[in-house]
Design a protein around this motif. Structure first.
Motif, PDB file in Angstrom:
ATOM      1  N   SER A  78       0.805  -1.218   0.000  1.00 57.73           N
ATOM      2  CA  SER A  78       0.000   0.000   0.000  1.00 57.73           C
ATOM      3  C   SER A  78       0.835   1.264   0.000  1.00 57.73           C
ATOM      4  O   SER A  78       0.308   2.361  -0.180  1.00 57.73           O
ATOM      5  CB  SER A  78      -0.936   0.014   1.221  1.00 57.73           C
ATOM      6  N   GLU A  79       2.153   1.136   0.183  1.00 59.91           N
ATOM      7  CA  GLU A  79       3.048   2.280   0.072  1.00 59.91           C
ATOM      8  C   GLU A  79       3.501   2.501  -1.370  1.00 59.91           C
ATOM      9  O   GLU A  79       4.292   3.400  -1.646  1.00 59.91           O
ATOM     10  CB  GLU A  79       4.272   2.079   0.975  1.00 59.91           C
ATOM     11  N   GLY A  80       3.000   1.654  -2.275  1.00 57.02           N
ATOM     12  CA  GLY A  80       3.336   1.789  -3.685  1.00 57.02           C
ATOM     13  C   GLY A  80       4.634   1.127  -4.094  1.00 57.02           C
ATOM     14  O   GLY A  80       5.124   1.356  -5.202  1.00 57.02           O
ATOM     15  N   LEU A  81       5.194   0.280  -3.240  1.00 57.55           N
ATOM     16  CA  LEU A  81       6.469  -0.366  -3.525  1.00 57.55           C
ATOM     17  C   LEU A  81       6.256  -1.766  -4.102  1.00 57.55           C
ATOM     18  O   LEU A  81       5.362  -2.500  -3.666  1.00 57.55           O
ATOM     19  CB  LEU A  81       7.304  -0.476  -2.258  1.00 57.55           C
ATOM     20  N   MET A  92      12.029  -5.623   5.478  1.00 57.49           N
ATOM     21  CA  MET A  92      11.429  -5.262   6.756  1.00 57.49           C
ATOM     22  C   MET A  92      10.227  -4.363   6.485  1.00 57.49           C
ATOM     23  O   MET A  92      10.367  -3.298   5.867  1.00 57.49           O
ATOM     24  CB  MET A  92      12.441  -4.525   7.638  1.00 57.49           C
ATOM     25  N   MET A  93       9.053  -4.801   6.908  1.00 56.54           N
ATOM     26  CA  MET A  93       7.846  -3.986   6.827  1.00 56.54           C
ATOM     27  C   MET A  93       7.551  -3.452   8.218  1.00 56.54           C
ATOM     28  O   MET A  93       7.165  -4.208   9.108  1.00 56.54           O
ATOM     29  CB  MET A  93       6.667  -4.812   6.309  1.00 56.54           C
ATOM     30  N   ASN A  94       7.770  -2.172   8.415  1.00 56.28           N
ATOM     31  CA  ASN A  94       7.399  -1.527   9.674  1.00 56.28           C
ATOM     32  C   ASN A  94       5.958  -1.056   9.505  1.00 56.28           C
ATOM     33  O   ASN A  94       5.691   0.033   9.009  1.00 56.28           O
ATOM     34  CB  ASN A  94       8.330  -0.358   9.977  1.00 56.28           C
ATOM     35  N   ALA A  95       5.004  -1.912   9.898  1.00 55.99           N
ATOM     36  CA  ALA A  95       3.602  -1.706   9.507  1.00 55.99           C
ATOM     37  C   ALA A  95       3.006  -0.426  10.096  1.00 55.99           C
ATOM     38  O   ALA A  95       2.238   0.266   9.423  1.00 55.99           O
ATOM     39  CB  ALA A  95       2.779  -2.920   9.915  1.00 55.99           C
ATOM     40  N   LYS A 127       4.436   5.616  11.831  1.00 57.94           N
ATOM     41  CA  LYS A 127       4.287   5.777  10.385  1.00 57.94           C
ATOM     42  C   LYS A 127       4.729   4.506   9.662  1.00 57.94           C
ATOM     43  O   LYS A 127       5.803   3.973   9.924  1.00 57.94           O
ATOM     44  CB  LYS A 127       5.141   6.955   9.900  1.00 57.94           C
ATOM     45  N   PRO A 128       3.923   4.001   8.713  1.00 57.54           N
ATOM     46  CA  PRO A 128       4.337   2.819   7.954  1.00 57.54           C
ATOM     47  C   PRO A 128       5.554   3.111   7.079  1.00 57.54           C
ATOM     48  O   PRO A 128       5.690   4.210   6.528  1.00 57.54           O
ATOM     49  CB  PRO A 128       3.110   2.506   7.092  1.00 57.54           C
ATOM     50  N   GLN A 129       6.413   2.102   6.937  1.00 59.27           N
ATOM     51  CA  GLN A 129       7.545   2.205   6.020  1.00 59.27           C
ATOM     52  C   GLN A 129       8.009   0.810   5.646  1.00 59.27           C
ATOM     53  O   GLN A 129       7.710  -0.166   6.340  1.00 59.27           O
ATOM     54  CB  GLN A 129       8.701   2.993   6.642  1.00 59.27           C
ATOM     55  N   VAL A 130       8.718   0.702   4.526  1.00 60.78           N
ATOM     56  CA  VAL A 130       9.232  -0.584   4.050  1.00 60.78           C
ATOM     57  C   VAL A 130      10.711  -0.417   3.740  1.00 60.78           C
ATOM     58  O   VAL A 130      11.119   0.585   3.140  1.00 60.78           O
ATOM     59  CB  VAL A 130       8.476  -1.066   2.795  1.00 60.78           C
ATOM     60  N   GLN A 131      11.520  -1.394   4.147  1.00 57.60           N
ATOM     61  CA  GLN A 131      12.957  -1.373   3.897  1.00 57.60           C
ATOM     62  C   GLN A 131      13.372  -2.675   3.204  1.00 57.60           C
ATOM     63  O   GLN A 131      12.818  -3.735   3.486  1.00 57.60           O
ATOM     64  CB  GLN A 131      13.731  -1.289   5.215  1.00 57.60           C
ATOM     65  N   PHE A 132      14.365  -2.577   2.325  1.00 57.51           N
ATOM     66  CA  PHE A 132      14.952  -3.742   1.675  1.00 57.51           C
ATOM     67  C   PHE A 132      16.461  -3.714   1.911  1.00 57.51           C
ATOM     68  O   PHE A 132      17.063  -2.646   2.023  1.00 57.51           O
ATOM     69  CB  PHE A 132      14.678  -3.733   0.168  1.00 57.51           C
ATOM     70  N   HIS A 133      17.059  -4.901   1.968  1.00 51.87           N
ATOM     71  CA  HIS A 133      18.509  -4.981   2.140  1.00 51.87           C
ATOM     72  C   HIS A 133      19.072  -6.123   1.311  1.00 51.87           C
ATOM     73  O   HIS A 133      18.614  -7.272   1.411  1.00 51.87           O
ATOM     74  CB  HIS A 133      18.885  -5.181   3.602  1.00 51.87           C
TER      75      HIS A 133
END
Length: 249
Positions: A78-81, A92-95, A127-133
């Motif tokens: 839903s963050e468009g990623l 990592m999905m920080n919902a 706040k929702p955020q998404v991280q990739f590593h």
């Protein structure tokens, strides 16, 4: 304190090509009256058939690490990623307050096996955020590797006092816990696959784990083993009302 957690405590779910074994680590310590262990809410060990779609669904107030060892997944949220997750690219999905995502297990990756790890944030409504590593190597041979945690020296950030590491311990090799200088620290040593002997007497097989308090044990690999280490603090601030990481009691 050394407390073994065998697979009998897990909850199994199977639906078509989707199968998971769910570990609520707090169940091994019923005196806590909490299905989680401080910030560690729930660990799902998943095996999913290629081609399986996990449709768009919500998360709330969970910090969610997707850690794969086989297979690959097309992610959309839903963050468009959109991105592809694999055993060399973690997510990592920080919902936070409100978050939706879907995952498609790609045919070319074969059967997926991995962990979806639900960690409790310090507080609700973030706040929702998404991280990739992108990992440099699939495995970290005989050396602890930092995966996710609170602090700049962890590539994926968790919004609570929680730290996650991994290691591939080759057959015949020995390791110890990383040195963490903090009060009330507890470790959950999880065997993704393999066979580990703890202090020469306790035996851990695939899917089993050991909860460690004040002890400093030695771990010897009887077979080449993949291990995930969870570190938290019993007195740390955390919100235990998350959609999946929350206390079920």
């Amino acid at each position: 304190m050394l407390t073994k957690i065998d697979t009998a405590i897990k909850y199994g779910k199977q639906h078509g090509g989707f199968g998971i074994q769910i570990l609520y680590p707090g169940l091994v310590l019923p005196q806590l009256n909490d299905t989680g262990l401080a910030t560690i809410g729930r660990i799902d060990h998943a095996r999913i058939k290629a081609g399986t779609l996990i449709p768009m669904h919500p998360h709330r107030d969970d910090e969610i690490l997707t850690y794969l060892r086989t297979g690959s997944v097309q992610h959309r949220d839903s963050e468009g990623l959109t991105d592809v997750i694999s055993n060399q690219k973690l997510m990592m999905m920080n919902a936070g307050a409100n978050f939706y995502h879907e995952e498609l297990v790609l045919e070319e990756g074969g059967v997926l096996e991995g962990l979806q790890i639900f960690i409790r944030p310090e507080t609700a409504g973030l706040k929702p955020q998404v991280q990739f590593h992108q990992l440099q190597e699939i495995y970290s041979i005989n050396q602890w590797r930092r995966i996710a945690g609170k602090g700049d020296d962890y590539p994926l950030q968790i919004r609570s006092n929680t730290w996650i590491m991994d290691i591939r311990l080759e057959a015949g090799s020995k390791t110890f816990l990383p040195e963490i200088v903090a009060e009330n620290t507890v470790f959950l040593f999880y065997i993704f696959n393999g066979e580990i002997q703890v202090n020469g007497d306790m035996l851990l097989n695939s899917g089993e784990s050991v909860l460690i308090g004040t002890a400093y044990p030695a771990f010897t690999a009887l077979k080449t083993s993949d291990i995930v280490l969870f570190i938290t603090q019993t007195n740390t601030a955390h919100f235990d009302g998350g959609m999946y990481s929350g206390n079920l009691q």
